[in-house]
Scaffold this motif. Structure first.
Motif, PDB file in Angstrom:
ATOM      1  N   TYR A  12     -12.547   3.167  -4.786  1.00 52.72           N
ATOM      2  CA  TYR A  12     -11.680   3.765  -5.858  1.00 52.72           C
ATOM      3  C   TYR A  12     -10.331   4.105  -5.189  1.00 52.72           C
ATOM      4  CZ  TYR A  12     -15.365   3.682  -9.341  1.00 52.72           C
ATOM      5  OH  TYR A  12     -16.053   3.151 -10.592  1.00 52.72           O
ATOM      6  N   ILE A  13     -10.416   4.808  -3.895  1.00 49.72           N
ATOM      7  CA  ILE A  13      -9.251   5.134  -3.307  1.00 49.72           C
ATOM      8  C   ILE A  13      -8.430   3.981  -2.722  1.00 49.72           C
ATOM      9  CG2 ILE A  13      -8.693   6.447  -1.018  1.00 49.72           C
ATOM     10  CD1 ILE A  13     -11.021   8.186  -1.740  1.00 49.72           C
ATOM     11  N   ALA A  14      -9.069   2.942  -2.364  1.00 46.82           N
ATOM     12  CA  ALA A  14      -8.570   1.555  -1.840  1.00 46.82           C
ATOM     13  C   ALA A  14      -7.490   1.107  -3.137  1.00 46.82           C
ATOM     14  CB  ALA A  14      -9.444   0.711  -1.438  1.00 46.82           C
ATOM     15  N   GLU A  15      -7.956   1.005  -4.073  1.00 48.47           N
ATOM     16  CA  GLU A  15      -6.863   0.677  -5.258  1.00 48.47           C
ATOM     17  C   GLU A  15      -5.823   1.562  -5.592  1.00 48.47           C
ATOM     18  OE1 GLU A  15      -7.210  -2.622  -7.743  1.00 48.47           O
ATOM     19  OE2 GLU A  15      -7.485  -2.593  -5.652  1.00 48.47           O
ATOM     20  N   THR A  16      -6.129   2.843  -5.421  1.00 47.20           N
ATOM     21  CA  THR A  16      -5.077   3.801  -5.634  1.00 47.20           C
ATOM     22  C   THR A  16      -4.010   3.760  -4.310  1.00 47.20           C
ATOM     23  OG1 THR A  16      -6.732   5.519  -6.638  1.00 47.20           O
ATOM     24  CG2 THR A  16      -4.649   6.527  -5.830  1.00 47.20           C
ATOM     25  N   ILE A  17      -4.663   3.645  -3.175  1.00 48.98           N
ATOM     26  CA  ILE A  17      -3.601   3.459  -2.005  1.00 48.98           C
ATOM     27  C   ILE A  17      -2.606   2.306  -2.058  1.00 48.98           C
ATOM     28  CG2 ILE A  17      -3.458   3.238   0.209  1.00 48.98           C
ATOM     29  CD1 ILE A  17      -5.634   5.068   0.694  1.00 48.98           C
ATOM     30  N   ARG A  18      -3.414   0.868  -2.606  1.00 54.12           N
ATOM     31  CA  ARG A  18      -2.668  -0.095  -2.906  1.00 54.12           C
ATOM     32  C   ARG A  18      -1.554  -0.099  -4.020  1.00 54.12           C
ATOM     33  NH1 ARG A  18      -2.286  -3.486  -6.451  1.00 54.12           N
ATOM     34  NH2 ARG A  18      -4.041  -2.535  -7.783  1.00 54.12           N
ATOM     35  N   ALA A  19      -1.911   0.563  -5.055  1.00 51.43           N
ATOM     36  CA  ALA A  19      -0.939   0.794  -5.917  1.00 51.43           C
ATOM     37  C   ALA A  19       0.044   1.623  -5.422  1.00 51.43           C
ATOM     38  CB  ALA A  19      -1.578   1.327  -7.424  1.00 51.43           C
ATOM     39  N   GLY A  20      -0.004   2.457  -4.556  1.00 48.58           N
ATOM     40  CA  GLY A  20       0.901   3.462  -4.102  1.00 48.58           C
ATOM     41  C   GLY A  20       1.902   2.767  -3.241  1.00 48.58           C
ATOM     42  N   ILE A  21       1.213   1.939  -2.446  1.00 50.56           N
ATOM     43  CA  ILE A  21       1.936   1.013  -1.593  1.00 50.56           C
ATOM     44  C   ILE A  21       2.923  -0.103  -2.291  1.00 50.56           C
ATOM     45  CG2 ILE A  21       2.096  -0.902   0.312  1.00 50.56           C
ATOM     46  CD1 ILE A  21      -0.640   0.575   1.269  1.00 50.56           C
ATOM     47  N   GLU A  22       2.293  -0.787  -3.260  1.00 49.04           N
ATOM     48  CA  GLU A  22       3.290  -1.638  -4.090  1.00 49.04           C
ATOM     49  C   GLU A  22       4.227  -0.816  -4.835  1.00 49.04           C
ATOM     50  OE1 GLU A  22       0.319  -3.673  -6.365  1.00 49.04           O
ATOM     51  OE2 GLU A  22      -0.049  -5.255  -4.510  1.00 49.04           O
ATOM     52  N   ALA A  23       4.033   0.678  -4.994  1.00 51.03           N
ATOM     53  CA  ALA A  23       5.096   1.290  -5.896  1.00 51.03           C
ATOM     54  C   ALA A  23       6.296   1.756  -5.053  1.00 51.03           C
ATOM     55  CB  ALA A  23       4.457   2.438  -6.480  1.00 51.03           C
ATOM     56  N   VAL A  24       6.143   1.516  -3.631  1.00 53.84           N
ATOM     57  CA  VAL A  24       7.358   1.957  -2.616  1.00 53.84           C
ATOM     58  C   VAL A  24       8.432   0.923  -3.083  1.00 53.84           C
ATOM     59  CG1 VAL A  24       8.277   2.320  -0.371  1.00 53.84           C
ATOM     60  CG2 VAL A  24       5.779   3.012  -1.244  1.00 53.84           C
TER      61      VAL A  24
END
Length: 261
Positions: A142-154
């Motif tokens: 779950y955390i991996a998907e959250t971090i991926r979304a955060g990276i792509e939001a930059v």
């Protein structure tokens, strides 16, 4: 009938139904039995201080271990999923989809019993260690998907600006992208922490020694020994004492992020 009048009428009916339901519950409930079986102060007093110094402490400790382990593994998986190397993306995607799709209870059972039997392997920390490894594995997905979304939001412009200054891709990710991504995803990460606090209650399936019990197992054992459900209420209050400040922190962080935007 005007729309405003109809709206007020509907609201009045809803309020009346709610009040009626509350009155029915209050009048029909056996408050003497409820008080003696769920809110017995003598039984509640007997759970202290062990429910704090053992159960609550272990709950917080297990949550911290699972969250930190899941955070590091989740970061690795997120970077693998964004990697240009196809096998890394395949592996990360398969891992995330698998462990997001499986119930955490089933994963804990597998780590505590199935894997040790299949590979003749004793997990470090015994049953509690196996359960924690399972929580780390599930939380990481779950955390991996959250971090991926955060990276792509930059914003992409941030990356382009860093590269124009001569930064290599790895240093750009570490010094530019990840700090901004973690700022964006702090509220959902805090929500994941709250979920992990409650998921520690699933560790009972692995079996716990007396000194390893968390809040739910401690309350269950106390209910059995006392023949009274008051320890469950005390454990629920302890969970709320831990989670409510975190949920308020999430709300505060979300308001702060909105003002920042």
């Amino acid at each position: 009938m005007k729309a405003s009048t109809r709206r007020r009428l509907v609201q009045g009916v809803l309020y009346a139904v709610f009040i009626l339901v509350v009155l029915v519950v209050v009048l029909l409930a056996d408050w003497d039995t409820i008080g003696s079986y769920f809110f017995n102060l003598e039984v509640a007093a007997e759970t202290f201080p062990e429910i704090v110094v053992i159960a609550a402490r272990n709950t917080i400790l297990y949550t911290a271990i699972a969250f930190v382990g899941g955070l590091f593994l989740g970061l690795l998986l997120a970077l693998m999923k964004l990697s240009p190397v196809l096998p890394y993306r395949w592996f990360a995607t398969a891992y995330i989809e698998l462990f997001r799709g499986l119930p955490a209870l089933l994963v804990i059972f597998g780590f505590a019993f199935a894997i040790p039997i299949a590979f003749q392997w004793r997990p470090p920390g015994g049953s509690a260690g196996a359960g924690l490894m399972a929580l780390i594995v599930v939380a990481a997905a779950y955390i991996a998907e959250t971090i991926r979304a955060g990276i792509e939001a930059v914003p992409k412009g941030q990356v382009e600006a860093a590269r124009s200054l001569g930064m290599n891709p790895a240093w750009t990710m570490v010094s530019v992208v990840l700090p901004q991504a973690f700022r964006i995803i702090t509220p959902p990460l805090t929500n994941e922490l709250v979920i992990l606090i409650k998921d520690t209650s699933l560790l009972f399936i692995a079996g716990m020694a007396l000194g390893e019990r968390e809040l739910t197992v401690f309350a269950r054992d106390s209910v059995t020994s006392q023949a009274n459900a008051t320890p469950l209420v005390v454990a629920a209050l302890m969970y709320l004492a831990i989670t409510l400040p975190l949920t308020q922190l999430v709300a505060k962080l979300e308001r702060h992020n909105k003002r920042g935007r």
